[in-house]
Design a protein around this motif. Structure first.
Motif, short mmCIF file in Angstrom:
data_model
loop_
_atom_site.label_atom_id
_atom_site.label_comp_id
_atom_site.label_asym_id
_atom_site.label_seq_id
_atom_site.Cartn_x
_atom_site.Cartn_y
_atom_site.Cartn_z
N VAL A 74 158.23 3.83 -25.87
CA VAL A 74 157.09 4.14 -25.01
C VAL A 74 157.51 5.35 -24.18
N ARG A 75 156.69 6.41 -24.19
CA ARG A 75 157.08 7.65 -23.55
C ARG A 75 155.99 8.18 -22.62
N ILE A 76 156.44 8.77 -21.54
CA ILE A 76 155.57 9.55 -20.65
C ILE A 76 156.17 10.94 -20.59
N SER A 77 155.40 11.95 -20.94
CA SER A 77 155.90 13.32 -21.01
C SER A 77 155.07 14.24 -20.12
N LEU A 78 155.74 15.10 -19.38
CA LEU A 78 155.10 16.16 -18.61
C LEU A 78 155.40 17.48 -19.30
N ASP A 94 164.86 -1.92 -27.21
CA ASP A 94 166.00 -2.73 -26.77
C ASP A 94 166.07 -2.89 -25.25
N GLY A 95 165.14 -2.25 -24.54
CA GLY A 95 165.09 -2.45 -23.10
C GLY A 95 165.79 -1.39 -22.28
N ALA A 96 166.57 -0.49 -22.89
CA ALA A 96 167.20 0.60 -22.15
C ALA A 96 166.11 1.58 -21.72
N ARG A 109 168.73 19.10 -20.64
CA ARG A 109 169.75 19.64 -19.74
C ARG A 109 170.24 18.60 -18.74
N ILE A 110 169.39 17.63 -18.41
CA ILE A 110 169.77 16.52 -17.53
C ILE A 110 169.21 15.24 -18.14
N LEU A 111 170.08 14.26 -18.33
CA LEU A 111 169.65 12.99 -18.89
C LEU A 111 170.14 11.85 -18.00
N VAL A 112 169.21 11.04 -17.56
CA VAL A 112 169.53 9.84 -16.77
C VAL A 112 169.19 8.65 -17.64
N GLY A 113 170.16 7.77 -17.85
CA GLY A 113 169.89 6.67 -18.77
C GLY A 113 170.62 5.39 -18.45
N THR A 114 170.16 4.33 -19.08
CA THR A 114 170.81 3.03 -18.99
C THR A 114 171.10 2.56 -20.40
N GLY A 115 172.07 1.70 -20.53
CA GLY A 115 172.45 1.17 -21.83
C GLY A 115 173.65 0.27 -21.61
#
Length: 226
Positions: A74-78, A94-96, A109-115
């Protein structure tokens, strides 16, 4: 010189985090704007169902999308005025979750993530990871700097046992220098080109400073204590 470089990297990371917060705020405003627009046109709604929602500007260019894609994301893009995604918030099956800030050619260039853990990654214009700051799966903070190929060349970390460590790696990704400090003392270890420890310097509250030279078999061949 090293302190200046570290300070510069930290300042850049803080600036990137501020940009990420503004991006997240923009996404929040997007949600509010879409809800207000729908309710103003259709009145009070209990539920809206759709696979994809697109917002366009006066030039009929898509500037924001919300979608449930076939790959399970599921994505939200600007998007910018040329229709290129610049901020993308996504959540896979998978919930990340992740928030990516992209440049004008589409590189993240910048990635904020969970996993397995939580982290922020800064990449160069070629898409190679250069700085990573995160919380490991076991809960300790980690910061790594990488070369142009995205390989880690230095790592600063704090373990659950409160051991602080700094490790510098060679071109072959072998540890060359290791600094470790904890409540029991501190050590500096230097290794040869094969990653084999050859020199150890140490000190602690209970023992005097000492130096040990190691052979290729890792056995001490000389030591001195003050």
């Amino acid at each position: 010189m090293a302190d200046v470089e570290v300070s510069t990297r930290v300042e850049k990371l803080e600036k990137s985090l501020r940009l990420w917060r503004w991006g997240l705020l923009g996404i929040l405003f997007l949600f509010v704007g879409v809800f207000v627009a729908l309710t103003s046109v259709m009145g009070e709604l209990d539920e809206v169902r759709a696979r994809r929602i697109v917002l366009k500007d006066d030039a009929d260019v898509a500037r924001a999308t919300m979608s449930a894609d076939d790959d399970g994301w599921v994505r939200i893009s600007l998007l910018d005025a040329q229709g290129r995604p610049r901020v993308v918030l996504g959540a896979p099956k998978d919930g990340a979750a992740s928030i990516a800030l992209r440049d004008e050619i589409g590189c993240e260039r910048i990635l904020v993530g969970t996993g397995d853990g939580y982290g922020v990654t800064l990449s160069d214009h070629d898409g190679a990871d250069r700085v990573a700051l995160g919380i490991s799966a076991v809960g300790g903070p980690v910061m790594a700097v990488c070369d142009a190929d995205g390989n880690p060349r230095g790592a600063l970390s704090l373990s659950e046992g409160r051991d602080a460590s700094l490790i510098l790696y060679s071109d072959q990704l072998l540890p060359q220098m290791m600094l470790v400090g904890n409540k029991d003392g501190s050590t500096v270890t230097l290794a040869n080109g094969d990653g084999v420890s050859r020199l150890v310097l140490g000190c602690s509250p209970k023992t005097p400073p000492n130096v040990t030279l190691l052979g290729e078999d890792q056995k001490p061949i000389w030591s001195a204590t003050k």
